[in-house]
Design an enzyme around this catalytic site. Sequence first.
Site, PDB file in Angstrom:
ATOM      1  N   GLU A 194      22.583 -41.613  49.193  1.00 48.04           N
ATOM      2  CA  GLU A 194      22.058 -41.166  50.491  1.00 48.04           C
ATOM      3  C   GLU A 194      23.184 -41.074  51.517  1.00 48.04           C
ATOM      4  O   GLU A 194      23.210 -40.166  52.351  1.00 48.04           O
ATOM      5  CB  GLU A 194      20.963 -42.122  50.957  1.00 48.04           C
ATOM      6  CG  GLU A 194      19.711 -42.034  50.094  1.00 48.04           C
ATOM      7  CD  GLU A 194      18.639 -43.032  50.483  1.00 48.04           C
ATOM      8  OE1 GLU A 194      17.444 -42.720  50.300  1.00 48.04           O
ATOM      9  OE2 GLU A 194      18.983 -44.128  50.971  1.00 48.04           O
ATOM     10  N   GLU A 202      15.951 -46.465  42.570  1.00 47.49           N
ATOM     11  CA  GLU A 202      14.949 -47.230  43.318  1.00 47.49           C
ATOM     12  C   GLU A 202      13.613 -47.311  42.597  1.00 47.49           C
ATOM     13  O   GLU A 202      12.894 -48.317  42.690  1.00 47.49           O
ATOM     14  CB  GLU A 202      14.742 -46.612  44.709  1.00 47.49           C
ATOM     15  CG  GLU A 202      15.832 -46.916  45.712  1.00 47.49           C
ATOM     16  CD  GLU A 202      16.989 -45.941  45.651  1.00 47.49           C
ATOM     17  OE1 GLU A 202      17.793 -45.908  46.591  1.00 47.49           O
ATOM     18  OE2 GLU A 202      17.111 -45.197  44.643  1.00 47.49           O
TER      19      GLU A 202
END
Length: 260
Positions: free
Chosen positions: A111, A131
């Site tokens: 990210e 995740e």
Amino acid sequence: MDNPIHIERRGHVFEMTLNRPKANAIDLATSRLMGEAFTEFRDDPDLRVAVVTGAGKKFFCPGWDLKAAADGDAVDGDYGVGGFGGLQELRGLNKPVIMAVNGICCGGGLELALSGDIILAAEHASFALPEIRSGTVADAASIKLPKRIPYHIAMEMLLTGRWIDTEEAARWGLINQVLPADQLMDKAREMADLLASGPPLVYAAIKEVVREAEDMKFQDALNKITKSQFETVERLYRSEDQLEGAKAFAEKRDPVWKGR
């Protein structure tokens, strides 16, 4: 503990190196420091381009520091200005940012990389959004990744957490260039120097238009430009640099950009 980020200024270039052994993971304190540093970069008129990398040869950044979380860092805690990693929510950043991915780049680290404008990667780098395996959501990546690479590939990465290597990342357009590890920073600095020699007011206009137009219809964005509703575009058109560009072209010489 030593400072988890190392900052170096090279002329108009700002370099940040994540340095949190063993993996360059980001905890709350590091995120706040990164936000302060990126804010300094944004607000310093003498700095024109940033390069971000990780220390060592194995990790760029794996994202959130799970060990710090186990010791009490809240996942919804105070990340500081700019949000996680200090960059992905930093308002008004109208300068180019180059990501030099020197190894594993996953989770919040991916990210962070997606918050840059250009991504260079060492041959051994790898990318993932794991995740899903820990029962959480890669929130920023869920917003950004389907806009950067083909939807179905982005969804596969988000839904399965599978890893991709640099060859595949380049094939889908996730990264700009793959380089031997020992040439990564040389190339990043070469590109940074090229951008630092360019017109900063034009870069600012490009970044604002691209950012603001992302969720606008084409004609609405174009109308906003022609009606002088982008601050950076208006500033460019009234600048010394705008005149300098025209004069330099007419005089067949290289322009001298002053950023004003």
